[in-house]
Design a protein around this motif. Sequence first.
Motif, PDB file in Angstrom:
ATOM      1  N   GLU A  68      -4.102 -24.840 -12.582  1.00  0.00           N
ATOM      2  CA  GLU A  68      -4.526 -26.052 -13.284  1.00  0.00           C
ATOM      3  C   GLU A  68      -5.101 -27.015 -12.241  1.00  0.00           C
ATOM      4  O   GLU A  68      -4.366 -27.783 -11.639  1.00  0.00           O
ATOM      5  CB  GLU A  68      -3.322 -26.689 -13.980  1.00  0.00           C
ATOM      6  CG  GLU A  68      -2.663 -25.756 -14.986  1.00  0.00           C
ATOM      7  CD  GLU A  68      -1.499 -26.404 -15.732  1.00  0.00           C
ATOM      8  OE1 GLU A  68      -1.148 -27.558 -15.437  1.00  0.00           O
ATOM      9  OE2 GLU A  68      -0.940 -25.722 -16.607  1.00  0.00           O
ATOM     10  N   GLU A  92     -10.973 -23.614 -15.949  1.00  0.00           N
ATOM     11  CA  GLU A  92     -10.001 -22.859 -16.723  1.00  0.00           C
ATOM     12  C   GLU A  92      -9.650 -21.616 -15.911  1.00  0.00           C
ATOM     13  O   GLU A  92     -10.423 -21.164 -15.065  1.00  0.00           O
ATOM     14  CB  GLU A  92     -10.510 -22.519 -18.111  1.00  0.00           C
ATOM     15  CG  GLU A  92     -11.846 -21.846 -18.205  1.00  0.00           C
ATOM     16  CD  GLU A  92     -12.313 -21.716 -19.659  1.00  0.00           C
ATOM     17  OE1 GLU A  92     -11.582 -21.084 -20.432  1.00  0.00           O
ATOM     18  OE2 GLU A  92     -13.377 -22.225 -19.998  1.00  0.00           O
ATOM     19  N   HIS A 144     -16.171 -26.469 -15.580  1.00  0.00           N
ATOM     20  CA  HIS A 144     -16.708 -27.471 -16.505  1.00  0.00           C
ATOM     21  C   HIS A 144     -16.953 -28.774 -15.767  1.00  0.00           C
ATOM     22  O   HIS A 144     -16.043 -29.280 -15.094  1.00  0.00           O
ATOM     23  CB  HIS A 144     -15.707 -27.732 -17.640  1.00  0.00           C
ATOM     24  CG  HIS A 144     -15.377 -26.488 -18.405  1.00  0.00           C
ATOM     25  ND1 HIS A 144     -16.157 -26.023 -19.427  1.00  0.00           N
ATOM     26  CD2 HIS A 144     -14.368 -25.588 -18.250  1.00  0.00           C
ATOM     27  CE1 HIS A 144     -15.638 -24.897 -19.895  1.00  0.00           C
ATOM     28  NE2 HIS A 144     -14.557 -24.607 -19.192  1.00  0.00           N
ATOM     29  N   ILE A 158      -6.783 -29.846 -17.813  1.00  0.00           N
ATOM     30  CA  ILE A 158      -7.741 -29.364 -18.821  1.00  0.00           C
ATOM     31  C   ILE A 158      -7.250 -28.113 -19.553  1.00  0.00           C
ATOM     32  O   ILE A 158      -7.449 -27.981 -20.761  1.00  0.00           O
ATOM     33  CB  ILE A 158      -9.135 -29.116 -18.193  1.00  0.00           C
ATOM     34  CG1 ILE A 158     -10.154 -28.768 -19.284  1.00  0.00           C
ATOM     35  CG2 ILE A 158      -9.106 -28.024 -17.149  1.00  0.00           C
ATOM     36  CD1 ILE A 158     -11.594 -28.695 -18.793  1.00  0.00           C
ATOM     37  N   THR A 159      -6.587 -27.195 -18.838  1.00  0.00           N
ATOM     38  CA  THR A 159      -6.159 -25.972 -19.538  1.00  0.00           C
ATOM     39  C   THR A 159      -5.044 -26.272 -20.542  1.00  0.00           C
ATOM     40  O   THR A 159      -4.916 -25.588 -21.546  1.00  0.00           O
ATOM     41  CB  THR A 159      -5.666 -24.871 -18.573  1.00  0.00           C
ATOM     42  OG1 THR A 159      -4.627 -25.403 -17.774  1.00  0.00           O
ATOM     43  CG2 THR A 159      -6.774 -24.354 -17.695  1.00  0.00           C
ATOM     44  N   GLY A 162      -6.971 -27.465 -23.419  1.00  0.00           N
ATOM     45  CA  GLY A 162      -7.708 -26.313 -23.953  1.00  0.00           C
ATOM     46  C   GLY A 162      -6.796 -25.367 -24.712  1.00  0.00           C
ATOM     47  O   GLY A 162      -7.162 -24.825 -25.764  1.00  0.00           O
ATOM     48  N   GLU A 302      -5.997 -20.781 -22.649  1.00  0.00           N
ATOM     49  CA  GLU A 302      -6.886 -21.822 -23.156  1.00  0.00           C
ATOM     50  C   GLU A 302      -7.992 -21.306 -24.074  1.00  0.00           C
ATOM     51  O   GLU A 302      -8.541 -22.058 -24.858  1.00  0.00           O
ATOM     52  CB  GLU A 302      -7.458 -22.640 -21.994  1.00  0.00           C
ATOM     53  CG  GLU A 302      -8.172 -21.851 -20.922  1.00  0.00           C
ATOM     54  CD  GLU A 302      -7.255 -21.178 -19.902  1.00  0.00           C
ATOM     55  OE1 GLU A 302      -6.019 -21.249 -20.041  1.00  0.00           O
ATOM     56  OE2 GLU A 302      -7.774 -20.553 -18.981  1.00  0.00           O
ATOM     57  N   CYS A 307     -11.936 -25.217 -23.534  1.00  0.00           N
ATOM     58  CA  CYS A 307     -11.927 -26.151 -22.403  1.00  0.00           C
ATOM     59  C   CYS A 307     -13.183 -27.028 -22.436  1.00  0.00           C
ATOM     60  O   CYS A 307     -13.130 -28.209 -22.111  1.00  0.00           O
ATOM     61  CB  CYS A 307     -11.786 -25.409 -21.076  1.00  0.00           C
ATOM     62  SG  CYS A 307     -10.083 -24.882 -20.805  1.00  0.00           S
ATOM     63  N   ALA A 310     -12.473 -29.497 -24.897  1.00  0.00           N
ATOM     64  CA  ALA A 310     -11.499 -30.453 -24.351  1.00  0.00           C
ATOM     65  C   ALA A 310     -12.212 -31.586 -23.624  1.00  0.00           C
ATOM     66  O   ALA A 310     -11.882 -32.758 -23.805  1.00  0.00           O
ATOM     67  CB  ALA A 310     -10.539 -29.734 -23.406  1.00  0.00           C
TER      68      ALA A 310
END
Length: 359
Positions: A68, A92, A144, A158-159, A162, A302, A307, A310
Amino acid sequence: MTIPPKMKAAVLTEPNRLEVREVKTPRPGHAEVLIKVEACAVCSSDVSLMAKPWFGQPPYGKHIPGHEYSGRVAALGPTVDEFKVGDRVAVEAHLGCLRCINCRRGDYTACLNFGNTKKGHRANGFTTNGGFAQYVVNHINTVHAIPDSIDFDEASLITNLGCVLYGFETVGGYLVGDQVVVIGPGPLGLISVQVAKALGAGKVYLVGTRKARLSVGGKVGADRLLNVNEEDPVKLVLKETRGRGADLVVETSGGLETPQMAIEMTKPIGKILMLGLPSEPVRVDFENVIQKSKSIYTVRGEGRANCARAVSLWASGRVNLKPLVTHSFPLKNISEAFRTFVERKGGAIKVVVHPNRNH
Ligand SMILES: [Zn+2]
Ligand SMILES: [Zn+2]
């Protein structure tokens, strides 16, 4: 950006032992970028795979965990024009093999060649090296770009966001006016509360045992907090839904009793989403599930484009993960970071490591 030939990284040398070592800085290949890691969050998956290796995990002395993370693009591999050096990014973990039937349908977190690096599968931090290091290589499909409004600590989650979005997509996604119960006020639970509200859920209940975590749930939008030590959550949800039960129950705690609790508080033909990972087999009453046509869903990781979704949800300001990041440590203190996370010291929820800062 000048890239040093060697970098500092936390290597898993034996069960439950991370050693900060100097190792060769990796180089990005075709369709890959090198990322200078700004923040890498500790996850309960890390705690689990450090205690007992997960499927496809590299041997002791060779593995750098951490899945992460966020940072800046530091170098581009051949053919990469999708990013430029200096871009702020979050990642991710999973890159599927991109050739099995699941990957070809976009279900790359359920890749049929999971762990087979020769066939191109990688899951950084699990089967390939991850972000508890100053630098890490990612395939561009797992990267991303993030706007300046999201700081690196928050972006490292983020994960988590996600994964919750992938779960809600899997259960059907349309929650407008629904009664939703979230069990477990940990990171996934606190995010589930926010996503349920963002998707238009009617009333969102949050079930937990710790007052401090439950109160964070209240701050991020839960309508009703249920402390298991004070109230019977099943009775209460049934009472407040006039005996019907919840449309959707999201189990994020990984507890051994909570799957049965989730079943009992779900209305007939309602849905149960399992996001928490129980540490051992659990017993549940399948008669209740089948006789009342309840559906149980699971997701791992995710998945699909969640993601990317997200980042979009984040940028719109409809979710806020900042209150979840409670502690941070430099890489040299990574063991203390893990202790803080596991023992929930000082009300720890998410703990992040900064590999390129000395604090
Ligand atoms: Zn994780
Ligand atoms: Zn695959």
